[in-house]
Design a protein around this motif. Sequence first.
Motif, PDB file in Angstrom:
ATOM      1  N   VAL A 165     -33.829  -1.873 -22.905  1.00 35.81           N
ATOM      2  CA  VAL A 165     -34.587  -1.978 -21.656  1.00 35.81           C
ATOM      3  C   VAL A 165     -33.784  -2.750 -20.609  1.00 35.81           C
ATOM      4  O   VAL A 165     -33.665  -2.322 -19.451  1.00 35.81           O
ATOM      5  CB  VAL A 165     -35.949  -2.657 -21.895  1.00 35.81           C
ATOM      6  CG1 VAL A 165     -36.703  -2.811 -20.581  1.00 35.81           C
ATOM      7  CG2 VAL A 165     -36.784  -1.865 -22.893  1.00 35.81           C
ATOM      8  N   LEU A 166     -33.214  -3.894 -21.014  1.00 33.27           N
ATOM      9  CA  LEU A 166     -32.486  -4.724 -20.060  1.00 33.27           C
ATOM     10  C   LEU A 166     -31.230  -4.048 -19.525  1.00 33.27           C
ATOM     11  O   LEU A 166     -30.821  -4.295 -18.384  1.00 33.27           O
ATOM     12  CB  LEU A 166     -32.112  -6.057 -20.721  1.00 33.27           C
ATOM     13  CG  LEU A 166     -33.291  -6.980 -21.077  1.00 33.27           C
ATOM     14  CD1 LEU A 166     -32.787  -8.219 -21.807  1.00 33.27           C
ATOM     15  CD2 LEU A 166     -34.078  -7.378 -19.826  1.00 33.27           C
ATOM     16  N   ASN A 167     -30.636  -3.173 -20.311  1.00 35.09           N
ATOM     17  CA  ASN A 167     -29.414  -2.489 -19.888  1.00 35.09           C
ATOM     18  C   ASN A 167     -29.674  -1.147 -19.210  1.00 35.09           C
ATOM     19  O   ASN A 167     -28.730  -0.441 -18.841  1.00 35.09           O
ATOM     20  CB  ASN A 167     -28.500  -2.266 -21.101  1.00 35.09           C
ATOM     21  CG  ASN A 167     -27.952  -3.572 -21.648  1.00 35.09           C
ATOM     22  OD1 ASN A 167     -27.714  -4.513 -20.884  1.00 35.09           O
ATOM     23  ND2 ASN A 167     -27.779  -3.657 -22.957  1.00 35.09           N
ATOM     24  N   HIS A 168     -30.950  -0.803 -19.052  1.00 34.64           N
ATOM     25  CA  HIS A 168     -31.278   0.480 -18.423  1.00 34.64           C
ATOM     26  C   HIS A 168     -30.927   0.439 -16.944  1.00 34.64           C
ATOM     27  O   HIS A 168     -30.952  -0.617 -16.315  1.00 34.64           O
ATOM     28  CB  HIS A 168     -32.772   0.789 -18.606  1.00 34.64           C
ATOM     29  CG  HIS A 168     -33.120   2.228 -18.424  1.00 34.64           C
ATOM     30  ND1 HIS A 168     -33.405   2.771 -17.192  1.00 34.64           N
ATOM     31  CD2 HIS A 168     -33.223   3.249 -19.315  1.00 34.64           C
ATOM     32  CE1 HIS A 168     -33.668   4.063 -17.336  1.00 34.64           C
ATOM     33  NE2 HIS A 168     -33.572   4.372 -18.611  1.00 34.64           N
ATOM     34  N   GLU A 169     -30.613   1.603 -16.384  1.00 39.33           N
ATOM     35  CA  GLU A 169     -30.246   1.672 -14.966  1.00 39.33           C
ATOM     36  C   GLU A 169     -31.411   1.303 -14.051  1.00 39.33           C
ATOM     37  O   GLU A 169     -31.199   0.873 -12.917  1.00 39.33           O
ATOM     38  CB  GLU A 169     -29.738   3.072 -14.626  1.00 39.33           C
ATOM     39  CG  GLU A 169     -30.752   4.186 -14.838  1.00 39.33           C
ATOM     40  CD  GLU A 169     -30.190   5.557 -14.551  1.00 39.33           C
ATOM     41  OE1 GLU A 169     -30.985   6.504 -14.413  1.00 39.33           O
ATOM     42  OE2 GLU A 169     -28.959   5.693 -14.459  1.00 39.33           O
ATOM     43  N   LYS A 170     -32.632   1.470 -14.550  1.00 38.41           N
ATOM     44  CA  LYS A 170     -33.804   1.038 -13.798  1.00 38.41           C
ATOM     45  C   LYS A 170     -34.075  -0.432 -14.080  1.00 38.41           C
ATOM     46  O   LYS A 170     -33.738  -0.952 -15.132  1.00 38.41           O
ATOM     47  CB  LYS A 170     -35.034   1.862 -14.206  1.00 38.41           C
ATOM     48  CG  LYS A 170     -34.971   3.327 -13.832  1.00 38.41           C
ATOM     49  CD  LYS A 170     -36.167   4.087 -14.397  1.00 38.41           C
ATOM     50  CE  LYS A 170     -37.471   3.603 -13.808  1.00 38.41           C
ATOM     51  NZ  LYS A 170     -38.623   4.402 -14.311  1.00 38.41           N
ATOM     52  N   ASN A 171     -34.704  -1.093 -13.130  1.00 31.33           N
ATOM     53  CA  ASN A 171     -35.110  -2.484 -13.315  1.00 31.33           C
ATOM     54  C   ASN A 171     -36.512  -2.492 -13.915  1.00 31.33           C
ATOM     55  O   ASN A 171     -37.508  -2.462 -13.192  1.00 31.33           O
ATOM     56  CB  ASN A 171     -35.085  -3.234 -11.984  1.00 31.33           C
ATOM     57  CG  ASN A 171     -35.453  -4.700 -12.146  1.00 31.33           C
ATOM     58  OD1 ASN A 171     -35.333  -5.269 -13.230  1.00 31.33           O
ATOM     59  ND2 ASN A 171     -35.915  -5.316 -11.065  1.00 31.33           N
ATOM     60  N   ILE A 172     -36.601  -2.510 -15.241  1.00 27.55           N
ATOM     61  CA  ILE A 172     -37.871  -2.402 -15.946  1.00 27.55           C
ATOM     62  C   ILE A 172     -38.324  -3.786 -16.393  1.00 27.55           C
ATOM     63  O   ILE A 172     -37.574  -4.505 -17.054  1.00 27.55           O
ATOM     64  CB  ILE A 172     -37.749  -1.468 -17.163  1.00 27.55           C
ATOM     65  CG1 ILE A 172     -37.297  -0.068 -16.723  1.00 27.55           C
ATOM     66  CG2 ILE A 172     -39.074  -1.378 -17.921  1.00 27.55           C
ATOM     67  CD1 ILE A 172     -36.947   0.857 -17.874  1.00 27.55           C
ATOM     68  N   SER A 173     -39.535  -4.149 -16.020  1.00 31.83           N
ATOM     69  CA  SER A 173     -40.081  -5.454 -16.386  1.00 31.83           C
ATOM     70  C   SER A 173     -40.687  -5.404 -17.780  1.00 31.83           C
ATOM     71  O   SER A 173     -41.443  -4.493 -18.118  1.00 31.83           O
ATOM     72  CB  SER A 173     -41.138  -5.880 -15.363  1.00 31.83           C
ATOM     73  OG  SER A 173     -41.580  -7.198 -15.614  1.00 31.83           O
ATOM     74  N   ILE A 174     -40.355  -6.415 -18.594  1.00 36.99           N
ATOM     75  CA  ILE A 174     -40.815  -6.474 -19.986  1.00 36.99           C
ATOM     76  C   ILE A 174     -41.990  -7.430 -20.117  1.00 36.99           C
ATOM     77  O   ILE A 174     -41.990  -8.528 -19.556  1.00 36.99           O
ATOM     78  CB  ILE A 174     -39.675  -6.940 -20.918  1.00 36.99           C
ATOM     79  CG1 ILE A 174     -38.545  -5.907 -20.932  1.00 36.99           C
ATOM     80  CG2 ILE A 174     -40.197  -7.181 -22.332  1.00 36.99           C
ATOM     81  CD1 ILE A 174     -37.349  -6.346 -21.743  1.00 36.99           C
ATOM     82  N   GLY A 175     -43.010  -6.997 -20.874  1.00 33.05           N
ATOM     83  CA  GLY A 175     -44.151  -7.852 -21.167  1.00 33.05           C
ATOM     84  C   GLY A 175     -44.481  -7.846 -22.640  1.00 33.05           C
ATOM     85  O   GLY A 175     -44.020  -6.998 -23.409  1.00 33.05           O
ATOM     86  N   LEU A 176     -45.302  -8.803 -23.048  1.00 40.27           N
ATOM     87  CA  LEU A 176     -45.818  -8.892 -24.418  1.00 40.27           C
ATOM     88  C   LEU A 176     -47.333  -8.916 -24.365  1.00 40.27           C
ATOM     89  O   LEU A 176     -47.925  -9.606 -23.528  1.00 40.27           O
ATOM     90  CB  LEU A 176     -45.332 -10.169 -25.109  1.00 40.27           C
ATOM     91  CG  LEU A 176     -43.912 -10.201 -25.664  1.00 40.27           C
ATOM     92  CD1 LEU A 176     -43.598 -11.613 -26.136  1.00 40.27           C
ATOM     93  CD2 LEU A 176     -43.761  -9.208 -26.817  1.00 40.27           C
ATOM     94  N   ARG A 177     -47.958  -8.159 -25.257  1.00 39.95           N
ATOM     95  CA  ARG A 177     -49.412  -8.220 -25.359  1.00 39.95           C
ATOM     96  C   ARG A 177     -49.804  -9.265 -26.392  1.00 39.95           C
ATOM     97  O   ARG A 177     -49.310  -9.242 -27.524  1.00 39.95           O
ATOM     98  CB  ARG A 177     -50.001  -6.867 -25.743  1.00 39.95           C
ATOM     99  CG  ARG A 177     -51.519  -6.933 -25.925  1.00 39.95           C
ATOM    100  CD  ARG A 177     -52.148  -5.567 -25.955  1.00 39.95           C
ATOM    101  NE  ARG A 177     -53.568  -5.632 -26.282  1.00 39.95           N
ATOM    102  CZ  ARG A 177     -54.405  -4.598 -26.213  1.00 39.95           C
ATOM    103  NH1 ARG A 177     -53.941  -3.421 -25.836  1.00 39.95           N
ATOM    104  NH2 ARG A 177     -55.673  -4.737 -26.523  1.00 39.95           N
ATOM    105  N   VAL A 178     -50.706 -10.145 -25.986  1.00 36.61           N
ATOM    106  CA  VAL A 178     -51.206 -11.174 -26.898  1.00 36.61           C
ATOM    107  C   VAL A 178     -52.691 -10.946 -27.142  1.00 36.61           C
ATOM    108  O   VAL A 178     -53.370 -10.253 -26.387  1.00 36.61           O
ATOM    109  CB  VAL A 178     -50.970 -12.589 -26.336  1.00 36.61           C
ATOM    110  CG1 VAL A 178     -49.474 -12.840 -26.116  1.00 36.61           C
ATOM    111  CG2 VAL A 178     -51.754 -12.808 -25.047  1.00 36.61           C
ATOM    112  N   ASN A 179     -53.165 -11.531 -28.212  1.00 39.34           N
ATOM    113  CA  ASN A 179     -54.574 -11.453 -28.561  1.00 39.34           C
ATOM    114  C   ASN A 179     -55.190 -12.830 -28.345  1.00 39.34           C
ATOM    115  O   ASN A 179     -54.851 -13.775 -29.063  1.00 39.34           O
ATOM    116  CB  ASN A 179     -54.721 -11.021 -30.023  1.00 39.34           C
ATOM    117  CG  ASN A 179     -56.159 -10.747 -30.426  1.00 39.34           C
ATOM    118  OD1 ASN A 179     -57.080 -11.379 -29.932  1.00 39.34           O
ATOM    119  ND2 ASN A 179     -56.339  -9.812 -31.343  1.00 39.34           N
ATOM    120  N   PRO A 180     -56.067 -12.976 -27.346  1.00 38.16           N
ATOM    121  CA  PRO A 180     -56.615 -14.311 -27.058  1.00 38.16           C
ATOM    122  C   PRO A 180     -57.545 -14.833 -28.136  1.00 38.16           C
ATOM    123  O   PRO A 180     -57.947 -16.004 -28.097  1.00 38.16           O
ATOM    124  CB  PRO A 180     -57.358 -14.108 -25.727  1.00 38.16           C
ATOM    125  CG  PRO A 180     -57.691 -12.664 -25.698  1.00 38.16           C
ATOM    126  CD  PRO A 180     -56.568 -11.959 -26.412  1.00 38.16           C
TER     127      PRO A 180
END
Length: 379
Positions: free
Chosen positions: A118-133
Motif C-alpha cells: 500500500v505504501l509503495n503504491h503510485e496512489k496515495n492510499i491512507s491506511i486504517g485499522l478497525r478496532v472493536n470498542p
Amino acid sequence: MKQIDWKAAPSPSFVVDERLLKRNWEILKSVQDRTGCDILLALKGFSMWSTFPLARNYLAGITSSSLFEARLGFEEFGKEVHAYAPAYAEHEIDEYLTYVDHIVFNSFDQLNKYKEKVLNHEKNISIGLRVNPGYSEVETPLYDPCYINSRLGIPFESFRPDELDGVEGIHFHAMCEQGSDVLERILVHFEEKYGQYLHQMKWVNFGGGHHITREDYDVELLVQLINRIQDTYDVKVILEPGEACALNTGYLVATVLDTIKNGMDLAILDTSATCHMPDTLEMPYRPMIIGSGMPNEKKYTYRLGGMTCLAGDVIGDYSFDEPLKPGDRLVFTDMAHYTMVKTHMFNGVNLPSICLYNEEEGMKVIRTFHYEDYRNRLS
C-alpha cells in the motif's frame, strides 16, 4: 408532494423516489457542512448506481466491503473510495488498490502483510485499522458488530501500539439503526481505550448504523459529538451510513396472485420474503404496506406469502378494509436500503424491476431482469 401512480410500475418492482433521496442527502450534507466531516454512502446498504450522479452533489464518496463494491464506487461514483473487509484475498489486493483512497485492515497481521504494498503504491492510499470498542447496544446478535467473539475489529487486548507505523486512521463500527445518544455512550468506551492513539492519527471513522435521517434522530447531538472529537484529537471524522442514505425512500410494488384459506385467510404474492426482502426473515423485520393495518386491526386479516416453495417464505400478517383478490396491488414501504443489495433468485424466481420516480419524468424503469440473469449465475 405529488402522489405516485403505482399502476405505472411493473410488478413486482422496487420504486425509489428521487425526491425522498434528495431530502435525506440534504440532511447528510448539512452535517458535513456544519462539521467538516465526510459522510460516505455504504454500498452494502444501497448501491443503486443510477442515483450516483445525484448523490455526488451531496456525499463525499462511497465505502465498500468487497472488491466489486470498490470497483462500482470507483467507476460509477467518481469521488473517494474507502474499503474495509474482514480479510483481503491475496489474489485481489492489487486490483483493490487501483480503486481505493482509504483501506482499513481488520488485524495487525493483515496490515503487516499488505502495508508495504500500500505504501509503495503510485496512489496515495491512507491506511486504517478497525478496532472493536467492546461496547454496543444492538439487540439482534446477527447485526451486532461487537457481539461476543466477533470477528469484526481488533479487540483492545489484541491491540499493538508499537505496530502503528504507517497507520493514519482508526475505524470502529458498533451500531445498527440507532441514534446519536447511542453513539455518545459508545464514544465513552472507545475514547477510554483508543483515545490516546487518536492524537497520532489523521482521521477516525465512526462506521455505520447512524439513523441520521430518521425523523426523531438528534442531529444537533451528532454535530456536537463530531466537533468535539475533531477538536480534541485534531482528526477528521468519517461516517459511513448505509440505511440513513436511503431510509424511507423506496417501495416494493407487488400483486396478489391468489387467495386461499387454511385456518385463516392467506394471500400469495408475486414477490417473496426470502428472495426479495430477506430482512423480514433475518432481522426479523415487518415492512409496512400502504393502507394496511396490524392483524385484526381492520376487517380482513391475511397472512401474506411469497411464490417460492420454501415453507417459511412468509412476509407477515396484515389487515385490510376490503377482501384481497387476485390483481390487487400492494405497496411495501421503506424498501430501498438493504433490499436490492440482498435479492437473489432462489427457486428461479425473477428479481423485481428497478424503477426511479421524480415529478419531472414520472416513473422510469431503470432495469428489468430476465432468464439470462438467472442462467448466467449458474454453471
